[in-house]
Design a protein around this motif. Structure first.
Motif, PDB file in Angstrom:
ATOM      1  N   GLU A  93      19.680  38.040  11.889  1.00 52.05           N
ATOM      2  CA  GLU A  93      19.728  39.028  13.185  1.00 52.05           C
ATOM      3  C   GLU A  93      19.084  37.753  14.446  1.00 52.05           C
ATOM      4  O   GLU A  93      17.540  37.583  14.744  1.00 52.05           O
ATOM      5  CB  GLU A  93      17.851  39.795  13.034  1.00 52.05           C
ATOM      6  CG  GLU A  93      18.674  41.164  12.410  1.00 52.05           C
ATOM      7  CD  GLU A  93      20.607  41.572  13.168  1.00 52.05           C
ATOM      8  OE1 GLU A  93      20.359  41.347  14.322  1.00 52.05           O
ATOM      9  OE2 GLU A  93      21.075  42.147  12.180  1.00 52.05           O
ATOM     10  N   MET A  94      19.464  36.622  14.386  1.00 56.02           N
ATOM     11  CA  MET A  94      18.253  35.299  15.136  1.00 56.02           C
ATOM     12  C   MET A  94      19.100  35.408  16.667  1.00 56.02           C
ATOM     13  O   MET A  94      19.900  36.077  17.281  1.00 56.02           O
ATOM     14  CB  MET A  94      19.493  34.255  14.550  1.00 56.02           C
ATOM     15  CG  MET A  94      18.831  33.362  13.347  1.00 56.02           C
ATOM     16  SD  MET A  94      17.499  32.897  12.804  1.00 56.02           S
ATOM     17  CE  MET A  94      16.964  31.603  13.856  1.00 56.02           C
ATOM     18  N   GLU A  95      17.364  35.340  17.246  1.00 58.02           N
ATOM     19  CA  GLU A  95      17.975  35.602  19.097  1.00 58.02           C
ATOM     20  C   GLU A  95      17.001  33.629  19.267  1.00 58.02           C
ATOM     21  O   GLU A  95      16.023  34.131  18.679  1.00 58.02           O
ATOM     22  CB  GLU A  95      16.670  36.938  19.158  1.00 58.02           C
ATOM     23  CG  GLU A  95      16.311  37.312  20.907  1.00 58.02           C
ATOM     24  CD  GLU A  95      16.027  38.820  20.701  1.00 58.02           C
ATOM     25  OE1 GLU A  95      15.838  38.639  21.831  1.00 58.02           O
ATOM     26  OE2 GLU A  95      16.467  39.380  20.379  1.00 58.02           O
ATOM     27  N   SER A  96      17.872  33.778  20.683  1.00 62.43           N
ATOM     28  CA  SER A  96      16.745  32.513  21.264  1.00 62.43           C
ATOM     29  C   SER A  96      17.198  32.819  22.580  1.00 62.43           C
ATOM     30  O   SER A  96      17.585  33.162  23.072  1.00 62.43           O
ATOM     31  CB  SER A  96      17.998  31.764  20.674  1.00 62.43           C
ATOM     32  OG  SER A  96      16.952  30.499  21.331  1.00 62.43           O
ATOM     33  N   ARG A  97      15.915  32.547  23.025  1.00 63.45           N
ATOM     34  CA  ARG A  97      16.277  32.501  24.671  1.00 63.45           C
ATOM     35  C   ARG A  97      15.636  30.742  25.419  1.00 63.45           C
ATOM     36  O   ARG A  97      14.571  30.102  25.134  1.00 63.45           O
ATOM     37  CB  ARG A  97      14.638  33.727  25.100  1.00 63.45           C
ATOM     38  CG  ARG A  97      15.069  34.631  24.897  1.00 63.45           C
ATOM     39  CD  ARG A  97      13.992  35.931  25.217  1.00 63.45           C
ATOM     40  NE  ARG A  97      12.449  35.575  24.865  1.00 63.45           N
ATOM     41  CZ  ARG A  97      12.264  36.315  24.916  1.00 63.45           C
ATOM     42  NH1 ARG A  97      12.030  37.080  25.553  1.00 63.45           N
ATOM     43  NH2 ARG A  97      10.589  36.022  24.089  1.00 63.45           N
ATOM     44  N   SER A 137       9.091  27.995  18.738  1.00 65.46           N
ATOM     45  CA  SER A 137       9.806  27.337  19.760  1.00 65.46           C
ATOM     46  C   SER A 137       9.474  26.170  20.148  1.00 65.46           C
ATOM     47  O   SER A 137       8.832  25.368  19.336  1.00 65.46           O
ATOM     48  CB  SER A 137       8.425  27.972  20.247  1.00 65.46           C
ATOM     49  OG  SER A 137       7.076  27.388  20.244  1.00 65.46           O
ATOM     50  N   TYR A 138       9.841  25.499  21.278  1.00 61.12           N
ATOM     51  CA  TYR A 138      10.426  24.348  20.906  1.00 61.12           C
ATOM     52  C   TYR A 138      10.099  23.493  23.041  1.00 61.12           C
ATOM     53  O   TYR A 138      10.486  24.401  23.363  1.00 61.12           O
ATOM     54  CB  TYR A 138      10.997  23.957  20.217  1.00 61.12           C
ATOM     55  CG  TYR A 138      11.173  22.125  20.301  1.00 61.12           C
ATOM     56  CD1 TYR A 138      10.261  21.520  19.636  1.00 61.12           C
ATOM     57  CD2 TYR A 138      12.476  21.267  20.817  1.00 61.12           C
ATOM     58  CE1 TYR A 138      10.617  19.941  19.352  1.00 61.12           C
ATOM     59  CE2 TYR A 138      11.941  20.191  21.050  1.00 61.12           C
ATOM     60  CZ  TYR A 138      11.420  19.686  19.797  1.00 61.12           C
ATOM     61  OH  TYR A 138      11.963  18.033  19.730  1.00 61.12           O
ATOM     62  N   SER A 139      10.640  22.819  23.050  1.00 64.63           N
ATOM     63  CA  SER A 139      10.311  22.138  24.607  1.00 64.63           C
ATOM     64  C   SER A 139      10.811  21.234  24.558  1.00 64.63           C
ATOM     65  O   SER A 139      10.808  19.974  23.854  1.00 64.63           O
ATOM     66  CB  SER A 139       8.678  22.323  25.424  1.00 64.63           C
ATOM     67  OG  SER A 139       8.032  21.250  24.847  1.00 64.63           O
ATOM     68  N   ILE A 179      11.995  26.769  24.715  1.00 61.69           N
ATOM     69  CA  ILE A 179      12.730  27.277  23.702  1.00 61.69           C
ATOM     70  C   ILE A 179      11.911  28.501  22.803  1.00 61.69           C
ATOM     71  O   ILE A 179      11.409  28.012  22.095  1.00 61.69           O
ATOM     72  CB  ILE A 179      13.921  26.372  22.815  1.00 61.69           C
ATOM     73  CG1 ILE A 179      14.167  25.506  23.936  1.00 61.69           C
ATOM     74  CG2 ILE A 179      15.000  27.216  21.863  1.00 61.69           C
ATOM     75  CD1 ILE A 179      15.555  25.197  24.780  1.00 61.69           C
ATOM     76  N   HIS A 180      12.632  29.550  22.829  1.00 58.44           N
ATOM     77  CA  HIS A 180      11.659  30.310  21.721  1.00 58.44           C
ATOM     78  C   HIS A 180      13.333  31.387  20.659  1.00 58.44           C
ATOM     79  O   HIS A 180      13.901  31.376  21.399  1.00 58.44           O
ATOM     80  CB  HIS A 180      11.280  31.566  22.435  1.00 58.44           C
ATOM     81  CG  HIS A 180      10.409  32.840  21.578  1.00 58.44           C
ATOM     82  ND1 HIS A 180      11.091  34.001  21.168  1.00 58.44           N
ATOM     83  CD2 HIS A 180       9.540  32.471  20.535  1.00 58.44           C
ATOM     84  CE1 HIS A 180      10.734  34.908  20.409  1.00 58.44           C
ATOM     85  NE2 HIS A 180       9.779  34.038  20.834  1.00 58.44           N
ATOM     86  N   VAL A 181      12.436  31.072  19.299  1.00 55.47           N
ATOM     87  CA  VAL A 181      13.884  30.968  18.627  1.00 55.47           C
ATOM     88  C   VAL A 181      12.720  32.426  17.724  1.00 55.47           C
ATOM     89  O   VAL A 181      11.718  32.328  17.029  1.00 55.47           O
ATOM     90  CB  VAL A 181      14.350  30.642  18.120  1.00 55.47           C
ATOM     91  CG1 VAL A 181      15.569  30.713  16.943  1.00 55.47           C
ATOM     92  CG2 VAL A 181      15.187  28.543  18.667  1.00 55.47           C
TER      93      VAL A 181
END
Length: 200
Positions: free
Chosen positions: A77-81, A160-162, A144-146
Motif C-alpha cells: 500500500e505504497m503512496e507517494s506525494r 521524506s526526501y528533497s 517527496i513524501h512516501v
C-alpha cells in the motif's frame, strides 16, 4: 558474624516500605517499556536516486526519480506525494510558494523492487515552460513524501526526501538497475539505481 536485621516496625513504616517497593518495580517496568518501544520501532530504509531526470517524451517531457527498498521485508500500500517549492523574490521579499506535482502513478499495492515515479510536465504542471535558469533563480526545491505499510511490524512507515534545482538532470533517462540470472531470478543492484544516461 551477623549484624542483625533491619525491618520496618509498625503499620505506617510497612506502608511506606511497600510503597517504595511498588515504585521501584513500576520504574523498572516503565523503563523497560520505553527502551523496547524506542529500539523496536520500525524505520523505513528507502533509497532515493541521487538525481531527478527530465526525459524527453511525446507529447510532453517527464520528470522522474527512483526509489528502492533496502530491506528484504515486504512493503505494501505504497503512496507517494510530490511538491514543488519556489521562492518569490518580488518587492525585495522572499516568499515561498508551494505547488502540488501530480504523479502518473501515486499508489502501488506491492513494493518488491524499484519504483520509478513520474510527473508529466504538461500545461497543468507548475514546471511547464520553466528553464533551468528560472528554477535556479527561484531556488526551486522538490519535496517527496512516501508512505507504506510494513508487513513485518504491521505498522505504517513514513519517509521524506528533497531535490534541489541543481540535482535535476535534463535530457536524460535512468538505466536499468536489475538483471535476470540463468534461473530466471531477478537480481536488484542497489548501487545502480542512481545511474542515468544522456538522451540526444
Amino acid at each position: 558474624m551477623g549484624y542483625g536485621n533491619i525491618s520496618p516496625q509498625g503499620i505506617p513504616a510497612n506502608i511506606i516500605a511497600s510503597f517504595e517497593a511498588m515504585c521501584g518495580w513500576l520504574f523498572f517496568a516503565l523503563a523497560t517499556g520505553l527502551l523496547y518501544g524506542r529500539f523496536s520501532r520500525p524505520s523505513a530504509r528507502i533509497l532515493f536516486s541521487r538525481n531527478m531526470v527530465v526525459t524527453p517524451a511525446e507529447p510532453f517531457p517527464k520528470l522522474m526519480f527512483r526509489i528502492v527498498n533496502q530491506r528484504s521485508n515486504m512493503l505494501m500500500e505504497m503512496e507517494s506525494r510530490m511538491m514543488l517549492v519556489l521562492v518569490d523574490h518580488t518587492n525585495d521579499q522572499h516568499n515561498r510558494k508551494y505547488y502540488s506535482l501530480k504523479l502518473e502513478v501515486a499508489n502501488i499495492i506491492f513494493f518488491p523492487m524499484n519504483w520509478t515515479l513520474v510527473h508529466v510536465i504538461n500545461e497543468e504542471s507548475p514546471l511547464y515552460g520553466k528553464s533551468t535558469e528560472e528554477l535556479s533563480r527561484q531556488e526551486a526545491e522538490i519535496l517527496i513524501h512516501v508512505k507504506g505499510f510494513d508487513d513485518t511490524f504491521s505498522q505504517i512507515l513514513h519517509t521524506s526526501y528533497s531535490y534541489q534545482h541543481d540535482q535535476i538532470v535534463w535530457n536524460a533517462r535512468f538505466q536499468r538497475a536489475y538483471e535476470t540470472d540463468e534461473n530466471g531470478n531477478i537480481i536488484m543492484h542497489l548501487n545502480e539505481i542512481h545511474r542515468y544516461e544522456t538522451v540526444i
